[in-house]
Design an enzyme around this catalytic site. Structure first.
Site, PDB file in Angstrom:
ATOM      1  N   TYR A   1      61.308 -18.829 -25.843  1.00 19.60           N
ATOM      2  CA  TYR A   1      61.515 -17.428 -26.254  1.00 19.60           C
ATOM      3  C   TYR A   1      61.696 -16.533 -25.032  1.00 19.60           C
ATOM      4  O   TYR A   1      62.637 -15.739 -24.950  1.00 19.60           O
ATOM      5  CB  TYR A   1      60.319 -16.963 -27.087  1.00 19.60           C
ATOM      6  CG  TYR A   1      60.285 -15.468 -27.336  1.00 19.60           C
ATOM      7  CD1 TYR A   1      61.165 -14.870 -28.228  1.00 19.60           C
ATOM      8  CD2 TYR A   1      59.360 -14.653 -26.670  1.00 19.60           C
ATOM      9  CE1 TYR A   1      61.135 -13.502 -28.456  1.00 19.60           C
ATOM     10  CE2 TYR A   1      59.317 -13.294 -26.894  1.00 19.60           C
ATOM     11  CZ  TYR A   1      60.209 -12.710 -27.784  1.00 19.60           C
ATOM     12  OH  TYR A   1      60.189 -11.361 -27.993  1.00 19.60           O
TER      13      TYR A   1
ATOM     14  N   SER B   1      61.113  -8.317 -23.553  1.00 22.40           N
ATOM     15  CA  SER B   1      59.711  -8.645 -23.844  1.00 22.40           C
ATOM     16  C   SER B   1      58.903  -8.771 -22.559  1.00 22.40           C
ATOM     17  O   SER B   1      59.429  -9.192 -21.520  1.00 22.40           O
ATOM     18  CB  SER B   1      59.679  -9.974 -24.605  1.00 22.40           C
ATOM     19  OG  SER B   1      58.395 -10.529 -24.570  1.00 22.40           O
TER      20      SER B   1
HETATM   21  P1  NAD Z   1      60.911  -8.964 -36.735  1.00 17.51           P
HETATM   22  O1  NAD Z   1      61.068 -10.444 -36.914  1.00 17.51           O
HETATM   23  O2  NAD Z   1      60.077  -8.215 -37.706  1.00 17.51           O
HETATM   24  O3  NAD Z   1      62.344  -8.291 -36.660  1.00 17.51           O
HETATM   25  C1  NAD Z   1      63.501  -8.993 -36.226  1.00 17.51           C
HETATM   26  C2  NAD Z   1      64.568  -8.864 -37.296  1.00 17.51           C
HETATM   27  O4  NAD Z   1      65.733  -9.562 -36.839  1.00 17.51           O
HETATM   28  C3  NAD Z   1      64.175  -9.492 -38.634  1.00 17.51           C
HETATM   29  O5  NAD Z   1      64.236  -8.543 -39.675  1.00 17.51           O
HETATM   30  C4  NAD Z   1      65.191 -10.625 -38.837  1.00 17.51           C
HETATM   31  O6  NAD Z   1      65.568 -10.800 -40.188  1.00 17.51           O
HETATM   32  C5  NAD Z   1      66.355 -10.178 -37.965  1.00 17.51           C
HETATM   33  N1  NAD Z   1      67.164 -11.297 -37.494  1.00 17.51           N
HETATM   34  C6  NAD Z   1      66.721 -12.488 -37.019  1.00 17.51           C
HETATM   35  N2  NAD Z   1      67.753 -13.286 -36.742  1.00 17.51           N
HETATM   36  C7  NAD Z   1      68.879 -12.604 -37.054  1.00 17.51           C
HETATM   37  C8  NAD Z   1      70.267 -12.903 -36.979  1.00 17.51           C
HETATM   38  N3  NAD Z   1      70.710 -14.113 -36.564  1.00 17.51           N
HETATM   39  N4  NAD Z   1      71.169 -11.968 -37.366  1.00 17.51           N
HETATM   40  C9  NAD Z   1      70.730 -10.755 -37.824  1.00 17.51           C
HETATM   41  N5  NAD Z   1      69.410 -10.424 -37.924  1.00 17.51           N
HETATM   42  C10 NAD Z   1      68.510 -11.333 -37.533  1.00 17.51           C
HETATM   43  O7  NAD Z   1      60.368  -8.788 -35.239  1.00 17.51           O
HETATM   44  P2  NAD Z   1      59.801  -7.502 -34.454  1.00 17.51           P
HETATM   45  O8  NAD Z   1      58.395  -7.797 -34.115  1.00 17.51           O
HETATM   46  O9  NAD Z   1      60.163  -6.249 -35.165  1.00 17.51           O
HETATM   47  O10 NAD Z   1      60.650  -7.602 -33.111  1.00 17.51           O
HETATM   48  C11 NAD Z   1      61.815  -6.842 -32.878  1.00 17.51           C
HETATM   49  C12 NAD Z   1      62.350  -7.175 -31.484  1.00 17.51           C
HETATM   50  O11 NAD Z   1      61.373  -6.857 -30.499  1.00 17.51           O
HETATM   51  C13 NAD Z   1      62.690  -8.653 -31.286  1.00 17.51           C
HETATM   52  O12 NAD Z   1      63.842  -8.730 -30.467  1.00 17.51           O
HETATM   53  C14 NAD Z   1      61.485  -9.187 -30.549  1.00 17.51           C
HETATM   54  O13 NAD Z   1      61.814 -10.330 -29.775  1.00 17.51           O
HETATM   55  C15 NAD Z   1      61.128  -7.998 -29.680  1.00 17.51           C
HETATM   56  N6  NAD Z   1      59.725  -7.972 -29.254  1.00 17.51           N
HETATM   57  C16 NAD Z   1      58.725  -7.791 -30.176  1.00 17.51           C
HETATM   58  C17 NAD Z   1      57.414  -7.756 -29.758  1.00 17.51           C
HETATM   59  C18 NAD Z   1      56.272  -7.541 -30.735  1.00 17.51           C
HETATM   60  O14 NAD Z   1      55.122  -7.528 -30.296  1.00 17.51           O
HETATM   61  N7  NAD Z   1      56.536  -7.366 -32.029  1.00 17.51           N
HETATM   62  C19 NAD Z   1      57.110  -7.903 -28.398  1.00 17.51           C
HETATM   63  C20 NAD Z   1      58.133  -8.103 -27.489  1.00 17.51           C
HETATM   64  C21 NAD Z   1      59.451  -8.107 -27.923  1.00 17.51           C
END
Ligand code: NAD
Length: 316
Positions: A153, A128
């Site tokens: 985070y 991130s």
């Molecule tokens: P999201 O919450 O939609 O997707 C994450 C998924 O992980 C969810 O479907 C959730 O059910 C699953 N999950 C959570 N805990 C779990 C566990 N213990 N075991 C198995 N599955 C589990 O989030 P997103 O926005 O799609 O983000 C995806 C990744 O990208 C994450 O790692 C997030 O930190 C990173 N990220 C996202 C952004 C953004 O702007 N969306 C920015 C920087 C980093």
């Protein structure tokens, strides 16, 4: 046949990646997700609905904190792991720092251990922009120091990158950390500003704005993020690499709200609050490394991305 394991595949970014991978007939995809209730799990069920009848996709409901359950459930040892599962979001991490640590750090280490056991040579990790903390030297480059995170985070994402370096060094698992910058688009998480604001504006509810509106984000449309992930899955130059996947255009909060007003055709009612602890004043990606090594060139300008997002929101 190439076996790909996508953790968090039922989530926002993961479901877009899996949609794209299903267009390749020579790929078998294992989607691993716990469908946890950070936001309404029905959204995640809707994200995976299109794949339930595809022989090319296996959906595994398991929690990364339980290494034995994951090992047992994954039938195809992966050639590449794309690890997107996480507790996401800066602000909620202040409420549950230990929970974030358990999923994002222990869960990542469990998966790295399984990568060893499976003999998986390639591991792509969702990091991130928050790892840069409040680094004032923008745009941020991957070789800037990142040991000063300002939220639980962010610290879990720094930890994930550090663990990845250990495993790449010791066990020949190529580890590629992708630092995503505020991803938006259809299916965006409901806790993220663009979606949260849009839904409130459409029903005439006030939007909570923290600070004076001058904070800046390098918003990245989800299809551009997916392009970067796909390129990283095939990257083979170094055993350990870190890339910014941003848009190289930083937008103030005030500008974002004005652009949303134009796109949705409604005026926002602003409920102003002081700055939030853990928030950073700006994010801005230097894309030189991602351009040169991944051929990453974001395609979707902010206003067009908002249009596409709004069309999706209207169709829900
Ligand atoms: P999201 O919450 O939609 O997707 C994450 C998924 O992980 C969810 O479907 C959730 O059910 C699953 N999950 C959570 N805990 C779990 C566990 N213990 N075991 C198995 N599955 C589990 O989030 P997103 O926005 O799609 O983000 C995806 C990744 O990208 C994450 O790692 C997030 O930190 C990173 N990220 C996202 C952004 C953004 O702007 N969306 C920015 C920087 C980093």
């Amino acid at each position: 046949m190439r076996n790909v394991l996508v953790t968090g595949g039922a989530g926002f970014i993961g479901s877009h990646l899996v949609d794209r991978l299903t267009g390749h007939s020579d790929v078998h995809i294992t989607v691993l997700d716990s469908f946890e209730p950070f936001y309404d799990p029905r959204e995640k069920e809707a994200n995976v609905a299109a794949w339930t009848d595809l022989p090319q996709v296996q959906i595994v409901r398991a929690d990364l904190r339980d290494i034995d359950a994951v090992q047992e459930a994954v039938a195809h040892p992966p050639d590449v792991i794309v690890h997107l599962a996480a507790r996401a979001g800066v602000r909620p991490s202040l409420e549950d720092p230990v929970g974030y640590q358990q999923v994002n750090v222990m869960g990542t280490q469990n998966l790295l251990e399984l990568a060893r056991a499976w003999g998986t040579p390639q591991f792509v990790f969702a990091s991130s922009s928050s790892v840069y903390g409040t680094d004032p030297n923008v745009p941020w480059r991957e070789d800037h120091a990142v040991l000063r995170p300002v939220s639980p985070y962010a610290s879990t994402k720094v930890s994930g990158e550090l663990l990845g370096h250990v495993y790449s060094h010791l066990y020949a698992i190529r580890f590629i950390a992708l630092r995503f910058f505020t991803v938006y688009g259809p299916r965006q998480r409901p806790d993220l500003a663009i979606r949260k604001f849009a839904e409130r504006m459409q029903r005439g509810a006030p939007i909570p704005v923290f600070g004076d509106g001058s904070t800046r984000r390098d918003y990245t449309f989800v299809s551009d993020t997916v392009d970067g992930i796909l390129a990283a899955m095939n990257y083979d130059a170094e055993p350990y690499a870190v890339f910014n996947l941003g848009n190289d255009r930083t937008v103030t909060l005030t500008h974002m709200i004005e652009a949303l007003e134009r796109t949705l055709g409604v005026e926002a009612v602003i409920d102003r609050h002081g700055p939030q602890p853990g928030d950073v004043p700006q994010t801005w990606a230097d894309l030189t490394h991602a351009r040169n090594a991944l051929g990453y060139h974001p395609q979707v300008p902010f206003e067009e991305g908002l249009e596409r997002f709004a069309r999706w929101l209207d169709g829900r």
